[in-house]
Design a protein around this motif. Structure first.
Motif, PDB file in Angstrom:
ATOM      1  N   ALA A  10       1.069  -0.845  -0.392  1.00 12.30           N
ATOM      2  CA  ALA A  10      -0.245   0.044   0.292  1.00 12.30           C
ATOM      3  C   ALA A  10       0.684   1.225   0.076  1.00 12.30           C
ATOM      4  O   ALA A  10       0.004   2.230  -0.765  1.00 12.30           O
ATOM      5  N   TYR A  11       2.079   1.789   0.539  1.00 17.80           N
ATOM      6  CA  TYR A  11       2.780   1.846   0.666  1.00 17.80           C
ATOM      7  C   TYR A  11       3.671   2.666  -0.872  1.00 17.80           C
ATOM      8  O   TYR A  11       3.329   3.748  -0.812  1.00 17.80           O
TER       9      TYR A  11
ATOM     10  N   ILE B 200      -5.236   5.424  -0.308  1.00 10.34           N
ATOM     11  CA  ILE B 200      -4.515   3.968  -0.297  1.00 10.34           C
ATOM     12  C   ILE B 200      -3.517   4.372   0.825  1.00 10.34           C
ATOM     13  O   ILE B 200      -3.285   3.178   1.794  1.00 10.34           O
ATOM     14  N   LEU B 201      -3.145   5.371   0.892  1.00  9.49           N
ATOM     15  CA  LEU B 201      -1.932   5.916   2.103  1.00  9.49           C
ATOM     16  C   LEU B 201      -2.886   5.226   3.344  1.00  9.49           C
ATOM     17  O   LEU B 201      -2.373   4.777   4.285  1.00  9.49           O
TER      18      LEU B 201
ATOM     19  N   ASP C 231      -5.036   3.873   3.724  1.00 10.73           N
ATOM     20  CA  ASP C 231      -5.264   2.219   3.385  1.00 10.73           C
ATOM     21  C   ASP C 231      -4.114   1.311   4.657  1.00 10.73           C
ATOM     22  O   ASP C 231      -4.374   0.280   5.194  1.00 10.73           O
ATOM     23  N   GLY C 232      -3.087   1.887   3.473  1.00 12.40           N
ATOM     24  CA  GLY C 232      -1.578   1.573   4.737  1.00 12.40           C
ATOM     25  C   GLY C 232      -1.723   1.611   5.346  1.00 12.40           C
ATOM     26  O   GLY C 232      -0.993   0.252   6.657  1.00 12.40           O
ATOM     27  N   ILE C 233      -1.803   2.441   6.057  1.00 14.46           N
ATOM     28  CA  ILE C 233      -1.603   2.704   7.644  1.00 14.46           C
ATOM     29  C   ILE C 233      -2.872   1.979   8.783  1.00 14.46           C
ATOM     30  O   ILE C 233      -2.551   1.090   9.365  1.00 14.46           O
ATOM     31  N   LYS C 234      -3.740   2.084   8.844  1.00 11.41           N
ATOM     32  CA  LYS C 234      -4.929   0.393   8.550  1.00 11.41           C
ATOM     33  C   LYS C 234      -4.424  -0.741   8.616  1.00 11.41           C
ATOM     34  O   LYS C 234      -3.977  -1.481   9.199  1.00 11.41           O
TER      35      LYS C 234
ATOM     36  N   VAL D 182       4.547   8.067   8.513  1.00 10.80           N
ATOM     37  CA  VAL D 182       4.807   8.880   7.796  1.00 10.80           C
ATOM     38  C   VAL D 182       4.774   9.667   7.544  1.00 10.80           C
ATOM     39  O   VAL D 182       5.521  10.925   7.071  1.00 10.80           O
ATOM     40  N   LYS D 183       4.624   9.464   6.530  1.00  9.99           N
ATOM     41  CA  LYS D 183       3.987  10.010   4.805  1.00  9.99           C
ATOM     42  C   LYS D 183       3.616  11.314   4.847  1.00  9.99           C
ATOM     43  O   LYS D 183       3.437  12.225   4.994  1.00  9.99           O
TER      44      LYS D 183
END
Length: 545
Positions: free
Chosen positions: A216-217, A235-236, A238-241, A249-250
């Motif tokens: 995802a990242y 999407i980012l 979601d990446g945390i999820k 961090v992004k």
């Protein structure tokens, strides 16, 4: 005599050659040395597979041992409190029943020398056992072993071949790794990256569909570079999820500096929360936080209340499991009165702190805590019954023990007090059977809602709160979709998440959502004053303003 010596030497040589030949043949047949197709960084096609469809469920006892091992080694525990020795015993038992997750975790313990002696050969053998079961993750791990020379000869070519094979079997880690290597703008074999963006994006999309945080990242990062800001942002998120520290961090950096990805929307309050979550994921890489939108929604939503503590922030985003309050019953000891009362949620330890102590009548307690009165050598039925009826009683240090109870005489024998210790927190397992992920720290339990609410994915949410989704077990993607973390925080009137947005061929009408209540209802205002500018956030993203 000389001839016999020559014959003997020749025979020995033949035996040695035979042994070496047999040994080489055995080694060649080991999974670590399997024949592989070389990795082609310029492949034209890629078909997405889901690794969960190829992972078999093991024995129930083995699964329980595996889960217990996870609980005692949880990242939620302090490092000194993690019991790797116990986990090694549990995972060894589970691996003997072909539990592949236990095999791979046990391999990691052998590599680290945690709870067992350091042994790279046994680590490789554990991974090979999982490979023989066809587990995609095992082939990915064997690729890493070949890249690092862990228990096998270092060989980058074979490492990439293993990763490519794992990717064709749907392993999301291999997909993320190779996808990151193939999205370069030019070839550099020495730098280990190549130009094959079409296949790279397909790999990353496949990994993202399987909720891999790294995929995802990398996918969000690439879409951001391509100017697809709106999708990249979601999407980012979601990446945390999915547990991606890099994604957190992004988004921290982008909101903190008001960059293009967030429509140049400067928001230090949101940035502060993303940074706090990044720290928590760093401490516990096992975290899944599907309810992130509850504590940290994307703009233009107003930030809910937060007390400033990292733990409360992450707890609000964790998956939840509802439990009936009837399942949590007070212990019998908590219902006692006077000296015999033990606070609810506490029990006496199996072994008294400081060891066993015995004191005679007519003395003062040398230590504070619970003491049990007992006849030393009960003989008659009446004496045995009296001993069995006694309850632990609390005495403070220096306090005199009670006198001989009525009904006992000198003929009843020696009367003593036995020290039992002070109460300790009662283990959750002693009250009720919680989900194994609760002691592991990746899930929390909340009271069962007073009313049952259900909805299909086609309808707007009938109530605000956390919703758990599932599809019929007969659905082709049931194994992929029906996960313990399949939850989402949805506000009343909003649409439920559409799995097609993540590349899963599941129609909203096939999903049944069950309401799990609000679970820590947010306060009406934030910890800080937050101002939301009056403009269309999504329009700003599209324009890159």
């Amino acid at each position: 005599m000389q001839l016999n010596k020559l014959k003997s030497s020749s025979f020995s040589a033949l035996v040695i050659v035979s042994i070496l030949s047999t040994s080489a043949c055995v080694m060649k047949n080991l999974p670590r040395n399997m024949n592989l197709t070389a990795f082609d960084p310029h492949q034209k096609e890629f078909n997405c597979q889901y690794e969960m469809n190829q992972e078999s469920r093991g024995d129930d006892d083995a699964e329980q041992w595996f889960r217990e091992g996870l609980a005692v080694t949880s990242y939620d525990l302090w490092p000194d409190d993690r019991d790797h020795k116990k986990a090694a015993i549990l995972w060894t038992k589970a691996s003997e029943k072909n539990h592949w997750g236990a095999m791979l975790n046990l391999a990691t313990l052998y590599l680290r020398g945690a709870g067992v002696e350091h042994n790279t050969e046994l680590a490789v053998q554990m991974v090979e056992k999982a490979m023989q079961l066809g587990v995609p993750r095992a082939f990915d791990l064997m690729g890493t072993y070949h890249m690092n020379g862990t228990g096998v000869q270092q060989d980058a070519t074979r490492a990439y071949a293993f990763w490519a094979y794992a990717a064709t079997k749907g392993n999301s880690d291999a997909l993320a790794h190779l996808g990151g290597k193939l999205k370069a703008s030019y070839d550099d074999p020495k730098g280990q990256f190549w130009r094959n963006k079409d296949v790279a994006m397909k790999m990353l999309e496949c990994g993202y569909a399987q909720e891999n945080g790294k995929a995802a990242y990398l996918l969000g990062q690439q879409l951001n570079l391509d100017g697809e800001y709106e999708r990249a942002l979601h999407i980012l998120q979601d990446g945390i999820k999915f547990g991606s520290e890099e994604s957190a961090v992004k988004l921290f950096a982008n909101f903190d500096h008001g960059k293009e990805l967030v429509g140049r929307f400067l928001d230090h309050d949101r940035a502060e929360r993303y940074l706090a979550i990044a720290h928590m994921i760093h401490l516990n890489p096992d975290l899944r936080i599907p309810n992130l939108d509850k504590v940290l929604p994307l703009p233009p939503a107003v930030l809910p209340y937060w007390d400033g503590k990292k733990k409360s922030l992450i707890d609000g985003a964790k998956p939840v499991k509802t439990i009936s309050l009837d399942d949590i019953k007070p212990s019998p000891a908590s219902l006692r009165e006077g000296r015999a009362h033990i606070p609810d949620g506490f029990v006496l330890p199996d072994e008294p702190q400081g060891g066993h102590l015995v004191q005679h009548l007519h003395t003062d307690a040398v230590i504070g805590g619970y003491w049990l009165a007992q006849l030393r050598k009960p003989v008659t039925p009446r004496q045995v019954a009296w001993n069995a009826a006694q309850l632990p009683m609390r005495y403070e240090i220096g306090e005199a023990f009670d006198k001989i109870p009525e009904g006992l005489t000198k003929d009843d024998g020696v009367f003593r007090f036995h020290y039992l210790g002070t109460p300790v927190p009662q283990a959750l397992e002693a009250k009720y059977a919680p989900d194994w992920r609760v002691p592991q720290g990746v899930m929390r339990e909340v009271p069962m809602p007073a009313r049952e609410l259900h909805s299909t994915g086609l309808l707007p949410a009938p109530a605000t709160g956390i919703w758990h989704g599932s599809v019929d077990p007969g659905h082709p993607l049931a194994k992929v979709f029906n996960q313990w973390y399949r939850q989402s925080y949805v506000e009343e009137g909003q649409a439920f998440p559409d799995p097609r947005d993540r590349g899963l061929d599941i129609f909203p009408k096939d999903i049944q959502w069950r309401w799990l209540d609000q679970a820590n209802r947010p306060q009406p205002s934030g910890r800080k004053e937050i101002t939301i500018r009056n403009f269309s956030y999504l329009e700003a993203i599209k324009k890159g303003a």
